[in-house]
Design a protein around this motif. Structure first.
Motif, mmCIF file in Angstrom:
data_model
loop_
_atom_site.group_PDB
_atom_site.id
_atom_site.type_symbol
_atom_site.label_atom_id
_atom_site.label_comp_id
_atom_site.label_asym_id
_atom_site.label_seq_id
_atom_site.Cartn_x
_atom_site.Cartn_y
_atom_site.Cartn_z
ATOM 1 N N ILE A 10 0.823 -1.212 0.000
ATOM 2 C CA ILE A 10 0.000 0.000 0.000
ATOM 3 C C ILE A 10 0.855 1.259 0.000
ATOM 4 C CG2 ILE A 10 -0.237 0.182 2.518
ATOM 5 C CD1 ILE A 10 -2.994 0.806 -0.135
ATOM 6 N N GLN A 37 -0.503 4.249 -2.682
ATOM 7 C CA GLN A 37 -1.399 5.273 -2.165
ATOM 8 C C GLN A 37 -0.611 6.304 -1.361
ATOM 9 O OE1 GLN A 37 -4.146 4.177 1.175
ATOM 10 N NE2 GLN A 37 -5.784 4.632 -0.296
ATOM 11 N N ARG A 38 -0.888 7.582 -1.609
ATOM 12 C CA ARG A 38 -0.250 8.648 -0.818
ATOM 13 C C ARG A 38 -0.958 8.853 0.517
ATOM 14 N NH1 ARG A 38 3.416 11.462 -3.869
ATOM 15 N NH2 ARG A 38 3.196 11.231 -6.136
ATOM 16 N N HIS A 39 -2.253 8.783 0.488
ATOM 17 C CA HIS A 39 -3.087 8.969 1.674
ATOM 18 C C HIS A 39 -4.308 8.079 1.508
ATOM 19 C CE1 HIS A 39 -0.881 12.757 2.578
ATOM 20 N NE2 HIS A 39 -0.958 12.948 1.275
ATOM 21 N N GLY A 40 -5.077 7.937 2.595
ATOM 22 C CA GLY A 40 -6.335 7.217 2.459
ATOM 23 C C GLY A 40 -6.623 6.295 3.620
ATOM 24 N N THR A 83 -4.370 3.150 4.124
ATOM 25 C CA THR A 83 -3.090 3.503 4.733
ATOM 26 C C THR A 83 -3.243 3.719 6.233
ATOM 27 O OG1 THR A 83 -2.044 4.427 2.757
ATOM 28 C CG2 THR A 83 -1.361 5.336 4.862
ATOM 29 N N TYR A 132 -2.892 -4.957 0.570
ATOM 30 C CA TYR A 132 -3.743 -4.677 -0.588
ATOM 31 C C TYR A 132 -3.837 -5.881 -1.516
ATOM 32 C CZ TYR A 132 -6.320 -1.570 -3.700
ATOM 33 O OH TYR A 132 -7.308 -0.975 -4.444
ATOM 34 N N GLU A 182 -11.826 12.367 -0.771
ATOM 35 C CA GLU A 182 -12.109 12.463 -2.205
ATOM 36 C C GLU A 182 -13.477 13.095 -2.440
ATOM 37 O OE1 GLU A 182 -9.998 11.672 -4.592
ATOM 38 O OE2 GLU A 182 -8.458 10.947 -3.212
#
Length: 346
Positions: free
Chosen positions: A9, A13-16, A19, A85, A183
């Motif tokens: 992950i 993914q940068r953020h989320g 994470t 993931y 988002e």
């Protein structure tokens, strides 16, 4: 107990929310007596990895071609494998655990991207000895999209919330504002908030995360509304907590979620939450939510207006704080450890 963890992950993914979930899992495992946590990482990364807990045994390798779709290289001593993931272990004799967060791709995406993701995800789910769903809503989606797998156990273990989210003694914002976190595309219904702002002329809107605002998002929106919209970018959790504390409410009009982490963060920080009819959000927030009567701008504005009433707001805050007490990352991952043990990872 020796647990192999796949950190893919951090390269995707940068953020989320995924994470947040995985980082909190690593924190708990690294501090757990009697647990050896071995983390596999493949560079390059999209987020920092130098702040991971010191108690992890971490292996960093260069990513192979199409790494995210390949089986993860598992250490020899591993008793159980848990991917961040939807990856399989390269040694199929090692029991695997899959955490299922949502079915967004199945419901909303189209084309090759959807096909590749769904094929990998469903293969990982069917091969797992245990599946963790982050809500009952997600478990129901699992049954709809994948179905039952013989010999597999399915566990509903809710996400937690970080302890740093809490009420603060702050002066009110000079201009009252609603907060929108995450988002904004598609089922997140950001446009619905802009429509609601036409009925809320005294409220600004602060957006956190989700990338910069673009012209398409504000196309056709009256300047009297667009001039009150501000994007704060990606912020630290401490800054996010301050925003929750200063906001009139969190407006969260998503029509689909696997869980909805901002909902419980806001409640823990003493921020009322306004939503529309979304199964997972209603499961998480319960009677602490202020729900719009319909997925329409005017109805959403009416729900926000109800929260602005001081008596109503105080009641929402108190109920939210009570609901949030039931959620903690420590509890989430203690139950995750119990799943590992059920697979013989002692």
């Amino acid at each position: 107990m020796s647990v192999a963890l796949d950190g893919i992950i951090f390269s995707l993914q940068r953020h989320g929310g995924i994470t947040v979930y995985f980082r909190q899992l690593l924190n708990v495992l690294a501090s757990q007596a009697g647990v050896t946590a071995e983390l596999s990482l493949e560079s390059p990364f999209l987020q920092k990895v130098d702040d991971l807990p010191a108690g992890l045994l971490t292996t960093v390798r260069p990513a192979r071609q199409l790494e995210r779709f390949r089986a993860c290289r598992v250490p020899p001593a591993a008793m159980v494998f848990h991917s961040s993931y939807y990856r399989l272990p390269d040694r199929r004799t090692v029991p695997s655990v899959v955490t299922v967060h949502d079915f967004i791709y199945e419901r909303f995406r189209r084309g090759p991207q959807r096909w590749a993701h769904v094929q990998q995800k469903h293969a990982a789910i069917r091969a797992a000895q245990a599946v963790i769903c982050i809500s009952e809503s997600t478990r129901q989606d699992l049954m709809e999209w994948v179905g039952e797998t013989p010999g597999q156990t399915v566990h509903v273990i809710h996400n937690g919330v970080a302890e740093l989210f809490r009420p603060l003694a702050l002066t009110p914002s000079p201009q009252p504002f609603m907060l929108f976190v995450g988002e904004r595309g598609g089922y997140k219904n950001f446009r619905l908030v802009l429509e609601a702002m036409q009925h809320l002329p005294d409220l600004a809107l602060h957006c956190i995360g989700g990338g910069p605002l673009n012209e398409a998002e504000l196309a056709g929106v009256d300047v009297s509304v667009s001039s009150r919209v501000r994007h704060l970018g990606f912020v630290t959790d401490e800054a996010l907590n301050e925003s929750y504390n200063r906001a009139a409410c969190l407006v969260y009009p998503s029509s689909y979620e696997g869980f909805g982490i901002p909902v419980i963060e806001a409640m823990r920080a003493g921020c009322p939450v306004v939503c529309i009819d979304c199964k997972a959000v209603l499961e998480v927030g319960g009677d602490a939510l202020q729900r719009a009567e319909a997925p329409e701008g005017a109805a959403l504005a009416a729900a926000v207006s109800a929260v602005l009433n001081s008596g109503r707001r105080a009641a929402c805050v108190q109920r939210g704080l009570a609901v949030a007490e039931a959620y903690s990352w420590q509890s989430t991952h203690e139950r995750t450890l119990a799943v590992y043990r059920s697979l013989g990872a002692e």
